[in-house]
Enzyme design. Structure first.
Site, PDB file in Angstrom:
ATOM      1  N   SER A  67      44.609  46.808  67.964  1.00  0.00           N
ATOM      2  CA  SER A  67      45.618  45.811  68.351  1.00  0.00           C
ATOM      3  C   SER A  67      47.051  46.314  68.295  1.00  0.00           C
ATOM      4  O   SER A  67      47.960  45.623  68.763  1.00  0.00           O
ATOM      5  CB  SER A  67      45.477  44.559  67.481  1.00  0.00           C
ATOM      6  OG  SER A  67      44.317  43.849  67.840  1.00  0.00           O
TER       7      SER A  67
ATOM      8  N   LYS B 296      48.642  46.292  71.618  1.00  0.00           N
ATOM      9  CA  LYS B 296      49.171  45.067  72.213  1.00  0.00           C
ATOM     10  C   LYS B 296      50.697  45.112  72.351  1.00  0.00           C
ATOM     11  O   LYS B 296      51.265  44.457  73.227  1.00  0.00           O
ATOM     12  CB  LYS B 296      48.758  43.860  71.377  1.00  0.00           C
ATOM     13  CG  LYS B 296      47.252  43.629  71.343  1.00  0.00           C
ATOM     14  CD  LYS B 296      46.869  42.541  70.344  1.00  0.00           C
ATOM     15  CE  LYS B 296      45.362  42.342  70.269  1.00  0.00           C
ATOM     16  NZ  LYS B 296      44.963  41.349  69.258  1.00  0.00           N
TER      17      LYS B 296
ATOM     18  N   TYR C 238      41.110  45.315  78.615  1.00  0.00           N
ATOM     19  CA  TYR C 238      41.496  45.022  77.221  1.00  0.00           C
ATOM     20  C   TYR C 238      40.726  45.885  76.229  1.00  0.00           C
ATOM     21  O   TYR C 238      41.313  46.461  75.307  1.00  0.00           O
ATOM     22  CB  TYR C 238      41.257  43.537  76.952  1.00  0.00           C
ATOM     23  CG  TYR C 238      41.523  43.113  75.531  1.00  0.00           C
ATOM     24  CD1 TYR C 238      42.822  43.055  75.028  1.00  0.00           C
ATOM     25  CD2 TYR C 238      40.477  42.765  74.687  1.00  0.00           C
ATOM     26  CE1 TYR C 238      43.065  42.656  73.724  1.00  0.00           C
ATOM     27  CE2 TYR C 238      40.712  42.361  73.385  1.00  0.00           C
ATOM     28  CZ  TYR C 238      42.008  42.313  72.911  1.00  0.00           C
ATOM     29  OH  TYR C 238      42.247  41.926  71.612  1.00  0.00           O
TER      30      TYR C 238
ATOM     31  N   TYR D  27      48.949  38.670  62.180  1.00  0.00           N
ATOM     32  CA  TYR D  27      48.116  37.470  62.269  1.00  0.00           C
ATOM     33  C   TYR D  27      48.472  36.479  61.157  1.00  0.00           C
ATOM     34  O   TYR D  27      49.654  36.241  60.917  1.00  0.00           O
ATOM     35  CB  TYR D  27      46.627  37.858  62.252  1.00  0.00           C
ATOM     36  CG  TYR D  27      46.316  38.973  63.212  1.00  0.00           C
ATOM     37  CD1 TYR D  27      46.595  38.832  64.570  1.00  0.00           C
ATOM     38  CD2 TYR D  27      45.784  40.178  62.779  1.00  0.00           C
ATOM     39  CE1 TYR D  27      46.335  39.853  65.468  1.00  0.00           C
ATOM     40  CE2 TYR D  27      45.526  41.206  63.674  1.00  0.00           C
ATOM     41  CZ  TYR D  27      45.800  41.045  65.007  1.00  0.00           C
ATOM     42  OH  TYR D  27      45.552  42.056  65.887  1.00  0.00           O
TER      43      TYR D  27
ATOM     44  N   VAL E 215      42.798  46.594  63.748  1.00  0.00           N
ATOM     45  CA  VAL E 215      41.625  46.633  62.871  1.00  0.00           C
ATOM     46  C   VAL E 215      41.041  48.035  62.743  1.00  0.00           C
ATOM     47  O   VAL E 215      40.092  48.244  61.984  1.00  0.00           O
ATOM     48  CB  VAL E 215      40.538  45.628  63.310  1.00  0.00           C
ATOM     49  CG1 VAL E 215      41.054  44.206  63.212  1.00  0.00           C
ATOM     50  CG2 VAL E 215      40.002  45.943  64.697  1.00  0.00           C
TER      51      VAL E 215
END
Length: 298
Positions: A61, A64, A188, A233, A251
């Site tokens: 991530s 992103k 993705y 998060y 992760v």
């Protein structure tokens, strides 16, 4: 700084509670948790590293951040009609939140928001064209052509990413995907499977620290703001409290953190805490922030 990083790496090597690697992606479950790397790029161009800083890992991530930069370049502020800019307060892959908010993801860093952002960055192109653009952006930012997609990790994610498929199909049912879910997720999953070392990752964040001009300064400011408020998060508030810097986790165990005007920092350790963020990576960044005095809060 070199001594500071060596001391932090030595402290991390002695930790017994290292968290758990992400076991829901089979390829990541196999990564040795007894690894730690840290790298810092300073404003004068100096780069210093310690630990397993030359070991490639799946950035997951953290990618992103770069996908968001590309999407903003294509859509500008129109992107914010499809994804919000607020902390989630729930798990990064929550379906409950997406349904309760009528298919508008809370921010671009939770999975649903990143899927929408990937769809926006894709436009009407084949996924391979978007992925080529993303890799070019990363290689330019890092000053290194040796950055690639780990095909085994991408395959592993595609085979086990059932919740992401559910999120994508729900987004499509709400009219918030322009492309087919399978097409968007193909891009993705491969984006998340990009492999980098902490040295490469630290260099790739230099444009967010103000050392490179790859995107407009206004967008740098906005991405840093989202990294601070949403980058970890439902652990974002805790990270801001402990570290005091914009940061984005993945992760795979990596974290990219930015000390604006001072440094771009990357850490990696595969073991995760209960929020899905690198346990030792977070602890190491907290130590670094304390010992350097780096914090956006003074």
């Amino acid at each position: 700084m070199s001594q500071t990083l060596a001391e932090i790496a030595a402290e991390m090597a002695g930790r017994t509670d290292r968290g758990q690697p992400a076991d829901y992606i089979p390829q990541l479950a196999e990564v040795d948790p007894n690894q730690f790397g840290i790298s810092v790029c300073l404003a004068d161009g100096t780069q210093l590293s310690a630990g397993d800083s030359a070991t490639p890992f799946s950035i997951q991530s953290v990618s992103k951040v770069f996908g968001l930069a590309i999407a903003l370049g294509r859509l500008g502020d129109q992107l914010w009609t499809r994804v919000r800019r607020e902390p989630s307060g729930l798990a990064f892959n929550s379906i409950l939140q997406l349904e309760s908010e009528q298919g508008i993801p809370r921010n671009p860093f939770i999975n649903a928001g990143a899927i929408v952002t990937t769809d926006a960055a894709l436009g009407h192109r084949p996924p391979k064209e978007y992925l080529a653009e993303l890799l070019t952006f990363l290689r330019t930012a890092a000053g290194d052509e040796d950055i690639h997609i780990d095909r085994a990790v991408a395959k592993s994610e595609t085979e086990t990413g059932h919740r992401n498929f559910a999120l994508a199909h729900f987004l499509k049912s709400q009219g918030n995907l322009t492309n087919a879910p399978d097409l968007v997720l193909g891009a993705y999953f491969h984006q998340c499977a990009i492999a980098m070392t902490v040295e490469q990752l630290a260099r790739s964040g230099r444009f967010l620290a103000g050392f490179q001009r790859l995107i407009a300064p206004e967008r740098v400011r906005r991405i840093n703001a989202l990294m601070l408020t949403c980058g970890h998060y439902d652990g974002s508030g805790e990270f801001a409290f402990r570290v005091g810097l914009p940061g984005k986790s993945g992760v795979g165990g990596g974290i990219l953190a930015i000390a604006p005007g001072r440094a771009s920092i990357a850490v990696w350790s595969p073991g995760l805490n209960t929020q899905g963020n690198s346990q030792l990576g977070t602890e190491a960044l907290e130590l670094l922030a304390r010992r350097t005095g780096w914090s956006i809060f003074g």
